[in-house]
Write a protein that holds these residues in place. Structure first.
Motif, PDB file in Angstrom:
ATOM      1  N   ILE A  98      17.104  10.655  24.781  1.00  0.00           N
ATOM      2  CA  ILE A  98      18.554  10.734  24.576  1.00  0.00           C
ATOM      3  C   ILE A  98      18.988  10.017  23.301  1.00  0.00           C
ATOM      4  O   ILE A  98      20.182   9.803  23.076  1.00  0.00           O
ATOM      5  CB  ILE A  98      19.332  10.157  25.779  1.00  0.00           C
ATOM      6  N   LYS A  99      18.026   9.671  22.464  1.00  0.00           N
ATOM      7  CA  LYS A  99      18.358   8.955  21.232  1.00  0.00           C
ATOM      8  C   LYS A  99      19.366   9.722  20.384  1.00  0.00           C
ATOM      9  O   LYS A  99      20.273   9.134  19.785  1.00  0.00           O
ATOM     10  CB  LYS A  99      17.084   8.689  20.433  1.00  0.00           C
ATOM     11  N   ASP A 100      19.207  11.042  20.327  1.00  0.00           N
ATOM     12  CA  ASP A 100      20.056  11.856  19.461  1.00  0.00           C
ATOM     13  C   ASP A 100      20.933  12.838  20.237  1.00  0.00           C
ATOM     14  O   ASP A 100      21.467  13.783  19.654  1.00  0.00           O
ATOM     15  CB  ASP A 100      19.187  12.621  18.449  1.00  0.00           C
ATOM     16  N   SER A 101      21.060  12.634  21.555  1.00  0.00           N
ATOM     17  CA  SER A 101      21.925  13.516  22.340  1.00  0.00           C
ATOM     18  C   SER A 101      22.730  12.688  23.319  1.00  0.00           C
ATOM     19  O   SER A 101      22.498  11.477  23.478  1.00  0.00           O
ATOM     20  CB  SER A 101      21.093  14.568  23.091  1.00  0.00           C
ATOM     21  N   TYR A 102      23.683  13.319  23.974  1.00  0.00           N
ATOM     22  CA  TYR A 102      24.626  12.602  24.824  1.00  0.00           C
ATOM     23  C   TYR A 102      24.530  13.074  26.273  1.00  0.00           C
ATOM     24  O   TYR A 102      24.654  14.262  26.561  1.00  0.00           O
ATOM     25  CB  TYR A 102      26.052  12.824  24.325  1.00  0.00           C
ATOM     26  N   ARG A 103      24.332  12.125  27.179  1.00  0.00           N
ATOM     27  CA  ARG A 103      24.286  12.454  28.601  1.00  0.00           C
ATOM     28  C   ARG A 103      25.701  12.719  29.130  1.00  0.00           C
ATOM     29  O   ARG A 103      26.619  11.939  28.854  1.00  0.00           O
ATOM     30  CB  ARG A 103      23.656  11.308  29.392  1.00  0.00           C
ATOM     31  N   GLN A 302      17.562  16.101  36.841  1.00  0.00           N
ATOM     32  CA  GLN A 302      17.476  17.551  36.731  1.00  0.00           C
ATOM     33  C   GLN A 302      17.712  17.922  35.270  1.00  0.00           C
ATOM     34  O   GLN A 302      18.160  17.106  34.464  1.00  0.00           O
ATOM     35  CB  GLN A 302      18.553  18.212  37.603  1.00  0.00           C
ATOM     36  N   SER A 303      17.397  19.149  34.910  1.00  0.00           N
ATOM     37  CA  SER A 303      17.701  19.599  33.552  1.00  0.00           C
ATOM     38  C   SER A 303      19.206  19.869  33.438  1.00  0.00           C
ATOM     39  O   SER A 303      19.858  20.246  34.415  1.00  0.00           O
ATOM     40  CB  SER A 303      16.909  20.859  33.211  1.00  0.00           C
ATOM     41  N   TYR A 304      19.754  19.647  32.245  1.00  0.00           N
ATOM     42  CA  TYR A 304      21.182  19.849  32.037  1.00  0.00           C
ATOM     43  C   TYR A 304      21.436  20.233  30.585  1.00  0.00           C
ATOM     44  O   TYR A 304      20.612  19.976  29.693  1.00  0.00           O
ATOM     45  CB  TYR A 304      21.966  18.590  32.390  1.00  0.00           C
ATOM     46  N   GLU A 305      22.572  20.860  30.367  1.00  0.00           N
ATOM     47  CA  GLU A 305      22.985  21.208  29.013  1.00  0.00           C
ATOM     48  C   GLU A 305      23.929  20.142  28.469  1.00  0.00           C
ATOM     49  O   GLU A 305      24.752  19.600  29.193  1.00  0.00           O
ATOM     50  CB  GLU A 305      23.693  22.566  28.993  1.00  0.00           C
ATOM     51  N   GLU A 310      24.671  16.387  16.129  1.00  0.00           N
ATOM     52  CA  GLU A 310      25.163  17.409  15.203  1.00  0.00           C
ATOM     53  C   GLU A 310      26.133  18.379  15.882  1.00  0.00           C
ATOM     54  O   GLU A 310      26.608  19.329  15.250  1.00  0.00           O
ATOM     55  CB  GLU A 310      23.983  18.195  14.614  1.00  0.00           C
ATOM     56  N   GLY A 311      26.401  18.157  17.159  1.00  0.00           N
ATOM     57  CA  GLY A 311      27.302  19.026  17.889  1.00  0.00           C
ATOM     58  C   GLY A 311      26.650  20.302  18.373  1.00  0.00           C
ATOM     59  O   GLY A 311      27.348  21.235  18.799  1.00  0.00           O
ATOM     60  N   GLU A 312      25.331  20.355  18.341  1.00  0.00           N
ATOM     61  CA  GLU A 312      24.603  21.548  18.769  1.00  0.00           C
ATOM     62  C   GLU A 312      24.311  21.478  20.261  1.00  0.00           C
ATOM     63  O   GLU A 312      24.037  20.406  20.816  1.00  0.00           O
ATOM     64  CB  GLU A 312      23.288  21.660  17.998  1.00  0.00           C
ATOM     65  N   LYS A 313      24.346  22.622  20.919  1.00  0.00           N
ATOM     66  CA  LYS A 313      23.987  22.688  22.334  1.00  0.00           C
ATOM     67  C   LYS A 313      22.483  22.468  22.489  1.00  0.00           C
ATOM     68  O   LYS A 313      21.680  23.089  21.791  1.00  0.00           O
ATOM     69  CB  LYS A 313      24.362  24.057  22.912  1.00  0.00           C
ATOM     70  N   VAL A 314      22.126  21.573  23.397  1.00  0.00           N
ATOM     71  CA  VAL A 314      20.713  21.312  23.676  1.00  0.00           C
ATOM     72  C   VAL A 314      20.527  21.203  25.184  1.00  0.00           C
ATOM     73  O   VAL A 314      21.478  20.977  25.936  1.00  0.00           O
ATOM     74  CB  VAL A 314      20.214  20.022  22.994  1.00  0.00           C
TER      75      VAL A 314
END
Length: 354
Positions: A98-103, A302-305, A310-314
């Motif tokens: 989660i270093k570069d993404s947001y939970r 669980q997996s989540y979107e 950068e505002g990209e969907k991951v």
């Protein structure tokens, strides 16, 4: 970062992050000469620590408190009480994803936006591990308060609700089960439900009820610093709390004033207690009782979107060691924050009149 202190005269300032070297705090304003049982302080921490049962996070931390100042020969000296709780079982690699993404529903995004930088390991300062320092301070406040009795316990998990009035409950049963529900039958059902939720890799919320007894008349200030307002602030400052109600709460709106009023006895007590022990923002000597609602823990295994920096969907996958339901471990935190409020107002009350 501001906002790390709580209280006016009995004042706690905390420091530390989930995966830093230690958490801790400094208590200002605790009067001199108060006998302190350090073992009792540790016992309160043990109620909050991780790894204590199958229905909580399995992070293994001894959560041993070390007190560095403010106590001599078993009594408070009146100087600042400094303490620390060292972290020993961090697994920071569990959070590299989660270093570069947001939970979702975490503080990740708002921290980045507010500070331009964040400690992503375990949530850093926003982690519920920060509450360990509150429990230490609350344990000291409890001992300062003497005969005031504070009991918190779980009354709801998901839709499973204990509907008995607190007067019919045996508070000695609170610590008899891992859910901390004083009704053994309901506690068993709640425990099984939490285990089932955990197997799904999901989480569930709940409600903690707190009852405070033997409170003297006169605690609280009548305008901005009402006792129930400060209790609400204290509870809403706890991680995952979404709601606070005291006395008759939201159910009271269904009653007429003639039904809702608490009629007096000749000694100043009241025949009913829909006021929840507080009138005009000031304690009236009756039991103070309130409910605190906790949301489901945001980390689901669980997996989540989500989105990245950068505002990209991951797509991401929840990892790490987390509580499937936070309320069992939050019971001592609720008690601690209540004790801090009452200790602060007990000192303020000494300034009210000669």
């Amino acid at each position: 970062m501001a906002g790390n202190s709580f209280g006016q005269l009995f004042r706690l300032t905390t420091f530390g992050e989930s995966h830093g070297r230690a958490l801790g705090g400094v208590i200002d304003g605790c009067p001199a000469g108060i006998p302190l049982d350090v073992q009792q302080i540790q016992a309160e921490l043990d109620r909050r620590k991780p790894g204590q049962s199958a229905i909580v996070t399995q992070r293994k931390e001894p959560d041993t408190v070390e007190i560095y100042s403010g106590i001599f020969e078993g009594k408070t000296t009146g100087t600042p009480i400094g303490f620390a709780i060292h972290n020993t079982n961090q697994k920071s690699q569990d959070y590299s994803h989660i270093k570069d993404s947001y939970r979702p529903s975490h503080a990740d995004y708002v921290y980045d936006q507010k500070y331009g930088f964040r400690d992503y390991r375990g949530g850093g300062r926003s982690s519920a591990r920060e509450t360990a320092s509150r429990v230490v301070a609350g344990a000291i406040a409890k001992q300062f308060l003497g005969n005031v009795s504070i009991h918190a316990f779980v009354t709801q998990v998901g839709e499973m609700k204990l509907d008995k009035p607190y007067q019919e409950l045996d508070f000695s049963q609170i610590e008899s089960n891992p859910v901390r529900c004083p009704d053994p039958e309901m506690a068993q059902q709640m425990e099984e439900y939490i285990k089932a939720i955990k197997k799904e890799g999901d989480t569930i919320g709940g409600v903690i009820t707190c009852v405070i007894q033997n409170v003297p008349v006169g605690l609280g200030e009548p305008v901005f610093d009402k006792l129930h307002a400060r209790l609400g602030e204290a509870m809403l400052s706890i991680n995952a709390v979404k709601g606070f109600e005291y006395g008759s709460g939201f159910e009271g709106v269904k009653m007429k004033g003639s039904q809702h009023n608490d009629a007096y006895n000749t000694d100043g007590t009241t025949q009913t207690n829909r006021s929840g022990g507080i009138q005009g923002g000031i304690s009236n000597g009756m039991d103070i009782y309130f409910n605190v609602a906790f949301k489901p823990v945001a980390t689901v295994l669980q997996s989540y979107e989500t989105i990245n920096k950068e505002g990209e969907k991951v797509t991401a996958q929840g990892k790490g060691r987390h509580d499937p339901c936070v309320v069992p471990r939050a019971v001592p935190i609720v008690e601690a924050m209540a004790a801090l409020v009452l200790a602060d107002y007990a000192l303020l009350a000494r300034t009210n009149k000669i």
